[in-house]
Each structure stands twice: as C-alpha cells, then as structure tokens.
Design a protein around this motif. Structure first.
Motif, PDB file in Angstrom:
ATOM      1  N   GLU A   6     -39.125  41.906   1.076  1.00  0.00           N
ATOM      2  CA  GLU A   6     -40.295  41.038   1.208  1.00  0.00           C
ATOM      3  C   GLU A   6     -41.548  41.790   0.772  1.00  0.00           C
ATOM      4  O   GLU A   6     -41.621  43.012   0.859  1.00  0.00           O
ATOM      5  CB  GLU A   6     -40.503  40.582   2.659  1.00  0.00           C
ATOM      6  N   SER A   7     -42.540  41.013   0.367  1.00  0.00           N
ATOM      7  CA  SER A   7     -43.854  41.567   0.064  1.00  0.00           C
ATOM      8  C   SER A   7     -44.887  40.459   0.219  1.00  0.00           C
ATOM      9  O   SER A   7     -44.525  39.277   0.304  1.00  0.00           O
ATOM     10  CB  SER A   7     -43.904  42.140  -1.358  1.00  0.00           C
ATOM     11  N   GLY A   8     -46.154  40.861   0.295  1.00  0.00           N
ATOM     12  CA  GLY A   8     -47.227  39.876   0.291  1.00  0.00           C
ATOM     13  C   GLY A   8     -47.931  39.665   1.606  1.00  0.00           C
ATOM     14  O   GLY A   8     -48.868  38.870   1.680  1.00  0.00           O
ATOM     15  N   CYS A  22     -39.951  37.143  -1.647  1.00  0.00           N
ATOM     16  CA  CYS A  22     -38.680  37.728  -1.231  1.00  0.00           C
ATOM     17  C   CYS A  22     -37.836  37.912  -2.484  1.00  0.00           C
ATOM     18  O   CYS A  22     -37.443  36.919  -3.109  1.00  0.00           O
ATOM     19  CB  CYS A  22     -37.978  36.827  -0.234  1.00  0.00           C
ATOM     20  N   THR A 119     -42.404  41.717   6.751  1.00  0.00           N
ATOM     21  CA  THR A 119     -43.764  41.982   6.302  1.00  0.00           C
ATOM     22  C   THR A 119     -44.728  41.388   7.319  1.00  0.00           C
ATOM     23  O   THR A 119     -44.536  40.265   7.789  1.00  0.00           O
ATOM     24  CB  THR A 119     -44.007  41.415   4.881  1.00  0.00           C
TER      25      THR A 119
END
Length: 125
Positions: A6-8, A22, A119
């Motif tokens: 995941e990121s953000g 994702c 995240t």
C-alpha cells in the motif's frame, strides 16, 4: 502467494481527500476480491470497500458510500481507494487485502488470505 504493497496515506484536514494505492504481485490471477480494511486504535479491523477481480463489481460499507471510490487497473495490477470528504473518524491504518476463496464472503477480514503492511491515514478536525 500474493504480495500487496500500500501507499498514499498521510495527514489531511477534515473535508480533504487522499488516494490510496495497492500494488499486487505474484499469483494475482487467483484473487476473487481485493479489498480495503481499516483499523483504528483500540478497535477491530473493519471492512471499507471491495472490488471483484472479475467484472469489477464494487462494494462499500455504509459509512463511506458516496465519499470513497474503489477502482482497479488490471494492466498495473493495482487497486485504488479515492477518499473524499474525509472525516476525523476515518482516521485509521488502512490495509489492502486479497481474497482467494470464492466460497467465503468478502466483508469478513478472516476470509482474506493476503495482507499488505498498512498505511496510516490521519484526518485532523
């Protein structure tokens, strides 16, 4: 095996927006659903949204309908969660998860076989 990253996440004021990503790798063809869950401190992990791998049907928990949108990009093996009109109660660690057994429902965390690391999303008032 399916790997999820995941990121953000981040810090945003109430009313603002964030987009979570994702990225999936491995046996992505084996998934039935990719979903987002969240867990706030002291609370159980809860279902947020899911997208069916075949067909793209989407599902949401009531509290995020009309504010969040889940989408997928098969070419990039990625799923996104666009979060608008964020509220302080949306603050949580958000997890991406992959579901591979079509006999199980999509809203229970126990039915997901693979998880990302999570995240953090923090919404200030």
């Amino acid at each position: 095996q399916v790997q999820l990253v995941e990121s953000g996440g981040g810090l945003v004021q109430a009313g603002g927006s964030l987009r979570l990503s994702c990225a999936a790798s491995g046996r992505t063809w084996s998934t039935n659903f990719i979903a987002w869950f969240r867990q706030a401190p002291g609370k159980e992990r809860e279902f947020v949204a899911a997208i069916r791998s075949s067909g793209g049907n989407t599902y949401y928990t009531e509290s995020v309908k009309d504010r969040f949108t889940i989408s997928g990009d098969n070419a990039k093996n990625s799923v996104y969660l666009q979060m608008n009109s964020l509220k302080p109660e949306d603050t949580a660690v958000y997890y991406c998860a992959a579901h591979t057994n079509y006999l199980r429902n999509y809203w229970a965390p126990r039915n997901y076989d693979y998880w990302g690391q999570g995240t953090q999303v923090t919404v200030s008032s």
